[in-house]
Design a protein around this motif. Structure first.
Motif, PDB file in Angstrom:
ATOM      1  N   GLY A 256      38.137 -63.844 -31.250  1.00  0.00           N
ATOM      2  CA  GLY A 256      37.039 -63.187 -30.535  1.00  0.00           C
ATOM      3  C   GLY A 256      37.246 -63.144 -29.042  1.00  0.00           C
ATOM      4  O   GLY A 256      36.891 -62.167 -28.374  1.00  0.00           O
ATOM      5  N   ILE A 257      37.839 -64.204 -28.461  1.00  0.00           N
ATOM      6  CA  ILE A 257      38.072 -64.236 -27.008  1.00  0.00           C
ATOM      7  C   ILE A 257      39.073 -63.152 -26.611  1.00  0.00           C
ATOM      8  O   ILE A 257      38.888 -62.439 -25.622  1.00  0.00           O
ATOM      9  N   ILE A 258      40.141 -63.020 -27.398  1.00  0.00           N
ATOM     10  CA  ILE A 258      41.148 -62.003 -27.075  1.00  0.00           C
ATOM     11  C   ILE A 258      40.577 -60.607 -27.288  1.00  0.00           C
ATOM     12  O   ILE A 258      40.719 -59.714 -26.446  1.00  0.00           O
ATOM     13  N   LYS A 259      39.896 -60.404 -28.414  1.00  0.00           N
ATOM     14  CA  LYS A 259      39.398 -59.074 -28.757  1.00  0.00           C
ATOM     15  C   LYS A 259      38.364 -58.583 -27.750  1.00  0.00           C
ATOM     16  O   LYS A 259      38.293 -57.388 -27.447  1.00  0.00           O
ATOM     17  N   ALA A 260      37.571 -59.497 -27.198  1.00  0.00           N
ATOM     18  CA  ALA A 260      36.551 -59.098 -26.227  1.00  0.00           C
ATOM     19  C   ALA A 260      37.164 -58.553 -24.955  1.00  0.00           C
ATOM     20  O   ALA A 260      36.515 -57.797 -24.223  1.00  0.00           O
ATOM     21  N   ASN A 261      38.403 -58.925 -24.670  1.00  0.00           N
ATOM     22  CA  ASN A 261      39.062 -58.463 -23.451  1.00  0.00           C
ATOM     23  C   ASN A 261      39.982 -57.278 -23.688  1.00  0.00           C
ATOM     24  O   ASN A 261      40.795 -56.942 -22.833  1.00  0.00           O
ATOM     25  N   PHE A 262      39.882 -56.674 -24.877  1.00  0.00           N
ATOM     26  CA  PHE A 262      40.635 -55.457 -25.188  1.00  0.00           C
ATOM     27  C   PHE A 262      39.649 -54.331 -25.494  1.00  0.00           C
ATOM     28  O   PHE A 262      39.520 -53.907 -26.641  1.00  0.00           O
ATOM     29  N   PRO A 263      38.940 -53.823 -24.473  1.00  0.00           N
ATOM     30  CA  PRO A 263      37.987 -52.743 -24.738  1.00  0.00           C
ATOM     31  C   PRO A 263      38.663 -51.442 -25.155  1.00  0.00           C
ATOM     32  O   PRO A 263      38.068 -50.622 -25.833  1.00  0.00           O
ATOM     33  N   ALA A 264      39.907 -51.241 -24.729  1.00  0.00           N
ATOM     34  CA  ALA A 264      40.636 -50.022 -25.091  1.00  0.00           C
ATOM     35  C   ALA A 264      41.356 -50.261 -26.411  1.00  0.00           C
ATOM     36  O   ALA A 264      42.160 -51.189 -26.532  1.00  0.00           O
ATOM     37  N   ARG A 265      41.062 -49.435 -27.410  1.00  0.00           N
ATOM     38  CA  ARG A 265      41.662 -49.585 -28.737  1.00  0.00           C
ATOM     39  C   ARG A 265      42.281 -48.251 -29.160  1.00  0.00           C
ATOM     40  O   ARG A 265      41.710 -47.188 -28.924  1.00  0.00           O
ATOM     41  N   VAL A 266      43.421 -48.337 -29.798  1.00  0.00           N
ATOM     42  CA  VAL A 266      44.068 -47.172 -30.408  1.00  0.00           C
ATOM     43  C   VAL A 266      44.267 -47.489 -31.876  1.00  0.00           C
ATOM     44  O   VAL A 266      44.933 -48.470 -32.217  1.00  0.00           O
ATOM     45  N   ALA A 267      43.674 -46.684 -32.742  1.00  0.00           N
ATOM     46  CA  ALA A 267      43.748 -46.915 -34.184  1.00  0.00           C
ATOM     47  C   ALA A 267      44.474 -45.760 -34.845  1.00  0.00           C
ATOM     48  O   ALA A 267      44.028 -44.608 -34.772  1.00  0.00           O
ATOM     49  N   PHE A 268      45.599 -46.069 -35.471  1.00  0.00           N
ATOM     50  CA  PHE A 268      46.263 -45.101 -36.326  1.00  0.00           C
ATOM     51  C   PHE A 268      45.648 -45.219 -37.729  1.00  0.00           C
ATOM     52  O   PHE A 268      44.705 -45.967 -37.950  1.00  0.00           O
ATOM     53  N   ARG A 269      46.174 -44.501 -38.666  1.00  0.00           N
ATOM     54  CA  ARG A 269      45.568 -44.481 -39.995  1.00  0.00           C
ATOM     55  C   ARG A 269      45.675 -45.858 -40.664  1.00  0.00           C
ATOM     56  O   ARG A 269      46.711 -46.515 -40.618  1.00  0.00           O
ATOM     57  N   VAL A 270      44.562 -46.292 -41.248  1.00  0.00           N
ATOM     58  CA  VAL A 270      44.526 -47.526 -42.033  1.00  0.00           C
ATOM     59  C   VAL A 270      44.068 -47.180 -43.446  1.00  0.00           C
ATOM     60  O   VAL A 270      43.655 -46.051 -43.730  1.00  0.00           O
ATOM     61  N   THR A 271      44.111 -48.166 -44.317  1.00  0.00           N
ATOM     62  CA  THR A 271      43.876 -47.892 -45.733  1.00  0.00           C
ATOM     63  C   THR A 271      42.438 -48.080 -46.167  1.00  0.00           C
ATOM     64  O   THR A 271      42.051 -47.581 -47.229  1.00  0.00           O
ATOM     65  N   SER A 272      41.624 -48.789 -45.413  1.00  0.00           N
ATOM     66  CA  SER A 272      40.259 -49.080 -45.860  1.00  0.00           C
ATOM     67  C   SER A 272      39.294 -49.015 -44.692  1.00  0.00           C
ATOM     68  O   SER A 272      39.685 -49.113 -43.521  1.00  0.00           O
ATOM     69  N   LYS A 273      38.010 -48.868 -45.050  1.00  0.00           N
ATOM     70  CA  LYS A 273      36.965 -48.832 -44.030  1.00  0.00           C
ATOM     71  C   LYS A 273      36.829 -50.186 -43.331  1.00  0.00           C
ATOM     72  O   LYS A 273      36.456 -50.245 -42.161  1.00  0.00           O
TER      73      LYS A 273
END
Length: 828
Positions: A654-671
């Motif tokens: 959670g600490i790391i993820k909170a400091n990554f506001p910019a996200r790039v998502a390629f195709r994944v397999t599930s919701k």
């Protein structure tokens, strides 16, 4: 025979390379000499034309007639060229053109940087035009002064602004030219005016000195001035020391006081001059802010006040004036940015619109919604590289959630993969339905790099990801993100996306401005960038390769970046700035002294491919420095790009993820995976092959990632790597891990186990350093056997831990072991 043939081929290749280098140098030398001679020839033809041009004007066009005599020093061609430049061109200003050729040739001969040559060309052209337009006023007097171009421009301006307006405009342009050409500033001009000597007004009308004649006053002022000068020239003057006037103690001379407000001299009788300063040297260096006359004691008192802050600013301004701003690219001033021709062209880059496909999809969407009693008021299609967005406006009273629930039904009717419904589209009063194109268009890296949006981007770290649905180049600033988290299933384009990010920065930033720390556990994705190690990469001082492929070495590198972060924050604190941009700007303006440890700080971009693999092998040792960097490193120019398949809680905390506001998502397999990455759905409905969703904490933008193939990256890195580079890669601070202190374990002989010697003999005899061997031979438990192995390592009998392998034995036999113990007892 084969070896001899191979050596012959190698020698021929070297000879050919040396020949090519020699030919290139000779061509450059000949070209520079040609420029100088051409410039001199033009100068002579211009001078001759100004003297004898009137006689040659009627014969200028008769070049083919050899009987026609021309008085120009360079003959017919000289007269023709001079007529073209002087009369038909810029008049006297044409001399700037010949001067430009001569200087360019001289600069090229001595190998002066091309940037300086460009400045010479630019300012000479501006000077030529301004002088020509100004001398256009004297066309009627002598047409050769301003030339036809100067006269026509002058007449054009006079028609619209009048003669007076034209003069004022030219004066303004001349002032602007002088300010930028000679680097003048209002401060320098004011300082120069202040240094102009002020003439002392006559004092014969002063009512206090009616009894003194003019000749005596002049003599006294001169003597007193000489007295002050003699006093200042003394090496040191102690506080309170009295300087005797000229002529001895009995002679009373006059003293001069400059009133600070009116700068009016006043003369009074005084028997002594008292200088209240620590030293005359300080009085010379500092400005005289206050000079006060004490009427009761008739003393001449000088108080020197020095403002240190102003002095430092003036010193920085003077350094900038003398040497210009600091240029971090000066060490690699000849560095050439890669050409766009290195990237492959996959076509025109335009989108082919299939009208039948659009009409068919529109009808199917309308019919499907109508089957569920949903009427549409309006529908509009926006065609992108791989996806078409259909914006619909439903009739009044239709629930948005009702349309959202029909996602699978619309996909069934269209027989398409990856239907995504945006209900509603942010900022618009419409509902969006994204439908993949039957014939997608490849978004090439070349088209993205060549776009004006990227070329003119005024960002610190511009990154071109690809193109949006509206076919616009999508450019973001990595420095504003400030860290980027990339995720997606295997084979959906993460590694290509990383290459696109790195390629964007290589095309935009100089090697002095950005450095990369590359972590590649797969060992094959980022190895192409090894060729630019001494240009763009950063590494530890003791590292052999700049690209980290061993997970155990990542820990030291991350901790070294933490040390670099702390060191940079100390520099920012001393410089009293808040971020790296302000710090570098201050350093360029020479307001920070390098002797105090200050230096130009490049941006550092940490790229980690397959972050989940690091967590599996290193765990908390990687998580702690990553968390520190994610929280604190933004302001000092260290930015993280982390790629992983699924950033679950055990991988990205959670600490790391909170400091990554910019996200790039390629195709994944599930919701679920989509929610894990984006905190929302949508990534599971992408079509793959570079199709991505980008979010920076607000809206999601669908982008088709630019495609850059391995041969393109190879050409790019070869081009950069073939140029002059720094001596080494950018060295990070040295970090000594916990393993560095393990050698000092159990050095004390008195603390050794009672079975230490027996264990040593068993290990040396078997030549195998294993705890399990000691367990079997000495019938020990694992803990005691492991303790014995640690003691043997500390004593230097066995080597360090090597994973699943047995430890190496450093003593060959029992004789050497007995000698080892004898020496140890003697030393002890």
């Amino acid at each position: 025979m084969k070896t001899e043939k191979k050596n012959t081929n190698t020698k021929n290749a070297k000879d050919n390379q040396k020949f090519d280098t020699t030919v290139f140098k000779n061509r450059s030398f000949i070209f520079t000499i040609l420029l100088i001679i051409t410039g001199i020839a033009l100068t002579l033809s211009f001078i001759s034309y100004l003297l004898t041009g009137v006689e040659d004007q009627s014969n200028i066009n008769l070049l083919d007639d050899r009987t026609v005599e021309i008085t120009n020093w360079l003959g017919k061609y000289g007269a023709s060229v001079a007529h073209f430049f002087v009369y038909d061109g810029f008049g006297v200003g044409a001399f700037f053109f010949s001067k430009m050729l001569i200087f360019c040739g001289i600069y090229g001969f001595f190998g002066i940087a091309g940037q300086r040559i460009k400045r010479v060309i630019f300012w000479d052209l501006i000077s030529m035009i301004l002088l020509s337009v100004f001398l256009g006023f004297f066309w009627n007097y002598n047409p050769l002064l301003g030339g036809s171009i100067g006269y026509n421009i002058n007449s054009y301006l006079a028609d619209y602004t009048g003669t007076t307006g034209t003069i004022l405009l030219l004066v303004f342009l001349g002032i602007v030219f002088a300010l930028f050409r000679f680097k003048l500033s209002p401060t320098n001009i004011r300082d120069s005016l202040k240094q102009v000597p002020v003439n002392l007004p006559s004092i014969k009308n002063d009512p206090n000195f009616d009894s003194i004649n003019t000749e005596e006053q002049t003599t006294n002022v001169t003597n007193v001035s000489e007295t002050i000068v003699d006093a200042i020239e003394q090496p040191f003057v102690e506080v309170g020391k009295t300087i005797e006037p000229i002529g001895g103690k009995d002679n009373k001379e006059n003293s001069v006081l400059f009133d600070q407000k009116s700068i009016k001299p006043t003369i009074e009788h005084s028997s002594s001059i008292e200088l209240k300063t620590n030293s005359v040297k300080e009085m010379k260096d500092s400005s005289f802010e206050t000079m006060i006359l004490n009427s009761s004691t008739n003393d001449f008192v000088v108080e020197a006040v020095q403002d240190e802050d102003t002095y430092e600013e003036n010193l920085a301004a003077q350094l900038v004036h003398d040497f210009g701003e600091f240029d971090p690219t000066l060490e690699l001033s000849n560095y050439q940015f890669p050409s766009i021709e290195l990237l492959k062209d996959y076509g025109s880059g335009g989108i082919t619109i299939d009208q039948e496909e659009l009409e068919e999809n529109k009808n199917r969407i309308v019919d499907t919604l109508r089957n569920y009693k949903i009427d549409i008021a309006q529908i509009k299609a926006t065609v992108g590289p791989t996806v078409t967005l259909y914006e619909i406006v439903p009739e009044a009273g239709i629930r948005i959630s009702k349309i959202k629930n029909l996602e699978d039904d619309i996909a069934l009717s269209l027989s398409a993969l990856g239907i995504r419904i945006i209900a509603p589209i942010p900022g618009k009063g419409t509902i969006g339905i994204e439908v993949p194109n039957n014939k997608p268009t490849i978004v090439s890296m070349r088209s993205v790099i060549a776009s004006p949006k990227f070329q003119t981007a005024e960002m610190e770290l511009p990154v071109a990801l690809g193109k949006t649905i509206s076919n616009e180049t999508f450019v973001v600033d990595l420095a504003k993100m400030p860290h980027l988290l990339m995720a997606g299933a295997t084979g959906q384009g993460k590694s290509v996306g990383l290459n696109a990010l790195l390629t964007s920065l290589l095309y935009k930033k100089h090697p002095a401005e950005v450095k990369f720390v590359l972590v590649d556990p797969k060992k094959v994705e980022l190895t192409l960038f090894n060729k630019i190690e001494r240009h763009y990469l950063a590494k530890l001082p003791d590292a052999s390769d700049a690209i980290i492929t061993d997970n155990t070495k990542v820990i030291n590198t991350l901790n070294s970046l933490c040390i670099e972060m702390d060191n940079r924050y100390s520099l920012l604190k001393d410089a009293m700035v808040r971020n790296i941009k302000e710090y570098n700007e201050k350093f360029k303006q020479r307001k920070l002294n390098p002797e105090n440890g200050h230096k130009f700080l490049p941006y550092i971009v940490l790229v980690v491919d397959e972050f989940a693999d690091l967590i599996m092998t290193a765990g908390k040792e990687v998580e702690t420095p990553i968390a520190r960097l994610a929280q604190l490193a933004r302001a000092i120019g260290i930015h993280l790009i982390i790629a992983t398949q699924r950033p679950s809680v055990n991988v990205i905390t959670g600490i790391i993820k909170a400091n990554f506001p910019a996200r790039v998502a390629f195709r994944v397999t599930s919701k679920i995976d989509s929610r894990t990455i984006l905190d929302g759905g949508g990534a599971d409905q992408l079509i793959g092959r570079g199709d991505l969703l980008y979010t920076q904490g607000n809206d999601m933008i669908r982008v088709q990632c630019a495609f850059v193939d391995t041969p393109e990256v190879e050409k790019l890195t070869e081009y950069i790597g073939s140029q002059k580079a720094y001596a080494t890669a950018y060295l990070l601070p040295e970090y000594v891990g916990e393993e560095g202190s393990q050698g000092s374990l159990d050095i004390d002989i008195s603390d050794r186990d009672s079975l230490f010697r027996d264990a040593a003999e068993i290990i040396v005899t078997a030549q195998q350093g294993s705890a399990s061997l000691l367990q079997r031979k000495l019938k020990l438990g694992y803990n005691r056997a492991g303790r014995l192995i640690d003691q043997l390592e500390a004593a230097g009998i066995v080597g360090p831990f090597e994973g699943s392998k047995a430890r190496s034995v450093l003593i060959p036999d029992l004789v050497a072991l007995d000698q080892f113990f004898d020496n140890e007892e003697d030393n002890f």
